[in-house]
Design an enzyme around this catalytic site. Structure first.
Site: not given
Lengths: 289, 487
Positions: B192, B266, B300, B397
């Protein structure tokens, strides 16, 4: 008149009683009190985590050779107290033959992991041939503080089999002893204490798993948790572990089997770290030197 | 005689150099890719995917519901039981090689579509995303018939059906990271893609069909978060591999609790990039820029927390500001552009929210003077100085072109500051001293350490985090274990 042993807990290289002052009585088959064992609290768990975190830097960065030496020393110390462990195991319901087999298996298991301490990184690391001018390698590092819930139906071999691979890899441990078979865990702590293992590297608490485990599983400064099948506690424990993405492992093994030991039980508690560095390109590939 | 400029001029402009879009083929409408067929979604619902640089609709995309997810999982299960797990391993490998080759042949088309759909610069999609994606297929293709060397002394088996949910920052590359090792180890896949960047995965579906991969081995379903949630919850999925935010990662991990599903996560990061006073400063400045402005900071492992040794901070900051002024922000299709479009309106708003928080927290902001296009979602490269360890902007983040700068004096201080984060994905170290690199690279609690470089990726190199940056590794030998079980 015999002198009876007081069974205390092991935190930060000391043998205090539980901060809560509570105890539970361990009865023999005739209903006589064998020992009063510490009924540890959530606060004891938190103290043990602090001790384990403090010890982590020192233990994790010891040379692999030195960790191997200390693990082997643990086996030597346990061997020297064979008789005491056999006595405790028979007191907790084992036959003489079962007790002897369990103690010698525990010694062998420690020797097995002592040997791995300076080998598993070699076996499980890699130099990675990247498609650019970099030197790149992946090696293993300990996860940090690992919670170990000792198997409920084993006094010695279950705890030893779970703690050793974790310790071998440079992690520090907060261990919860079997509630109904706690005696060998405390005596094992005394073995650890006399094996040059730095204080706080392994901490062992006694009491009710269902009281202590939620605090350990939810603790934000614990990196991983290992247990056997915990029945109704499985799901709440796993959910609590998600709060800081604690690595959670369940191993259900017949720990008395010779095969209940392997490399994967060490690497489960290791993180893979990959390091890159450029390679200077001076001198052509045609220079043949 | 011309006078030498005293600072970097900011009024230079290159002539426009846009990559052509005439050779790419996009359908107006994309349905779901199940069993190697394009099938209309049972949901009967479509949503638009937008070019974030122009706000124009590129195509209508199917929005799969639970029934669609179920159809895809059933296709994958059937392919696993009847085709893929029966196939000799070397044949599995040959399919992966074929996919890699076909991707190479169509590399330019993939690069342009990646840039159109996601806003990243053509330079990056052409030179990084697409070639790396091909290379992951090449690398894992060769593993398919050599797995006994990867797992000595163990009997391993594939897991079965892998549900894979990927993010919008490296859409095709993440699809390759996920699909290639899963297929090499004998699993089948339901993938997906992110709702904002589905197009290259759907183009990959064309290749999967063209190369004759047996139907159902790879199924690609599109949609929003609810589609992903349905995949996570599906009882016949054996494995969930997720790349995305830590917040969603935790939701997934809770959702699979009590099931036998294996997960690899992850997740996010707030990686430290550390510059010592003996570092080659110009190279370090390039590394800082690459660390935080690569892919608009939608990375990331972005080096979003810069730590500079105090005695060189003034010169590093001055050079960094000058270098930032030379960055071109604008049309992602232009080959001269350094910083493209922010992936979506929602993400732009998130970044702007954090910039405002930084200002409110009292940090000193610096943004370059570049002009932003009037249409599309763009953000100026941004620095925050005088940042405290406790500031939100140095803890959370941001996932955009926003860098915080802190200074340090001693090695112990910077190790402590760098590790004082719930994340542990990556770290950078800039110094000329080898022994210091090994000291730092050992003590930094992060899955990837870049020494005198940053943001490098390779199929042979395991990638993944410590702590709340997730678990499991992708890439390399270690990436195989995410898709097998050991007896």
């Amino acid at each position: 008149m015999e002198i009876l042993k007081t069974y205390k807990i092991y935190i930060g290289g000391a043998f205090p009683r539980t901060e809560s002052g509570r105890y539970y009585a361990l009865l023999d088959s005739n209903g006589n009190t064998q020992a009063n064992v510490c009924l540890c609290s959530k606060k004891d768990i938190r103290n043990a985590v602090v001790a384990a975190r403090k010890a982590f830097g020192g233990w994790g960065e010891r040379s692999a050779f030195n960790r191997s030496q200390i693990l082997y020393r643990i086996a030597e110390m346990l061997n020297g107290r064979k008789a005491q462990f056999i006595e405790e195991l028979t007191l907790q319901g084992s036959t003489q033959a079962q007790a002897e087999a369990e103690v010698s298996m525990a010694i062998d298991r420690i020797v097995y992991y002592a040997g791995w301490a300076d080998k598993f990184v070699q076996v499980a690391s890699s130099v990675n041939p990247v498609n650019s001018s970099h030197f790149n390698f992946s090696t293993l590092e300990p996860m940090g503080v690992v919670g170990v819930v000792a198997p409920a139906n084993s006094s010695l071999i279950g705890l030893v089999s779970m703690v050793m691979p974790v310790l071998c890899g440079g992690n520090t441990v907060v261990g919860i002893a079997s509630e109904k078979l706690p005696l060998c865990a405390v005596t094992f702590a005394e073995v650890l204490h006399t094996s040059d293992l730095p204080g706080g590297t392994v901490n062992i608490l006694t009491g009710k798993t269902e009281e202590m485990l939620p605090t350990l599983a939810a603790h934000m400064d614990v990196n991983a948790l290992v247990s056997e099948d915990l029945g109704p506690l499985n799901i709440p424990t796993a959910l609590a572990c998600v709060d800081n993405l604690k690595r959670k492992f369940q191993c259900d093994q017949d720990w008395m089997s010779r095969d209940a030991q392997n490399l994967q039980l060490i690497t489960h508690f290791q993180e893979v770290k990959t390091t890159w560095h450029p390679i200077e390109n001076i001198g052509g590939s045609s220079s043949s030197y | 005689m011309p006078t030498k400029p005293t600072s970097v001029p900011t009024d230079w402009n290159y002539a426009p150099s846009p990559e052509g879009t005439s050779h790419i083929q996009l359908k107006k409408k994309y349905s779901l890719f199940i069993n190697n067929e394009w099938v209309e979604p049972l949901s009967n619902t479509y949503y638009p995917t937008v070019n974030p640089a122009t706000e124009e609709v590129l195509a209508e995309i199917a929005w799969a519901n639970e029934a669609d997810v179920d159809a895809a999982v059933r296709a994958a299960r059937n392919a696993y039981e009847n085709t893929w797990s029966q196939m000799p391993a070397h044949e599995r490998g040959k399919y992966l090689y074929r996919i890699a080759r076909m991707m190479q042949e169509r590399a330019r088309e993939f690069a342009v579509i990646e840039t159109l759909d996601g806003g990243k610069t053509i330079r990056e999609s052409r030179d990084v995303d697409v070639p790396l994606a091909c290379n992951y297929f090449f690398y894992y293709a060769g593993w398919a018939d050599k797995l006994e060397y990867a797992f000595p002394n163990q009997k391993i088996e594939p897991l079965g059906v892998a549900g894979q949910i990927i993010p919008w920052n490296f859409p095709l590359l993440m699809a390759a990271w996920k699909i290639a090792p899963a297929l090499a180890t004998g699993n089948t896949v339901v993938l997906k893609p992110s709702e904002t960047t589905p197009l290259t995965a759907l183009k990959l579906a064309e290749i999967i069909k063209d190369c004759g991969l047996p139907p159902g081995v790879v199924n690609i379903i599109t949609g929003h978060g609810d589609t992903g949630a349905a995949l996570v919850k599906h009882p016949d999925v054996n494995k969930i591999a997720f790349t995305g935010s830590t917040q969603v990662g935790k939701i997934i991990q809770r959702a699979v609790t009590g099931t036998n599903k294996k997960t690899t996560l992850e997740l996010g990061g707030k990686s430290a990039n550390i510059v010592f006073d003996d570092a080659p400063i110009d190279q370090a400045v390039e590394g800082i820029v690459n660390g935080i402005f690569f892919n608009q900071g939608h990375v990331c492992c972005a080096g979003s927390r810069l730590f500079v040794q105090e005695n060189i901070a003034p010169v590093v900051i001055q050079k960094l500001k000058a270098r930032m002024e030379s960055l071109y922000v604008g049309d992602p299709l232009d080959k001269n552009t350094d910083i493209g479009a922010i992936n979506s309106k929602e993400q732009l708003e998130t970044i702007q929210k954090y910039i405002q928080i930084g200002i409110n927290e009292g940090a000193e902001i610096f943004q370059t003077e570049c002009a932003l296009p009037t249409k599309g979602y763009f953000c100026k490269p941004t620095l925050f100085l005088n940042v405290a360890q406790s500031n939100v902007i140095s803890q959370e983040e941001i996932f955009g072109p926003v860098l915080t700068i802190q200074t340090f004096r001693s090695i112990d201080e910077v190790i402590q500051k760098a590790n004082n984060s719930p994340y542990g994905l990556a770290a950078g170290v800039w110094t000329d001293k080898g022994s210091r690199i090994f000291n730092l690279s050992t003590k930094l609690r992060a899955g990837v350490v870049w020494a005198n470089t940053y943001n490098k990726f390779d199929p042979t190199s395991p990638f993944g985090g410590f702590k709340e940056s997730g678990f499991g590794r992708e890439g390399g030998l270690h990436g195989l274990s995410a898709y097998v079980k050991s007896e």
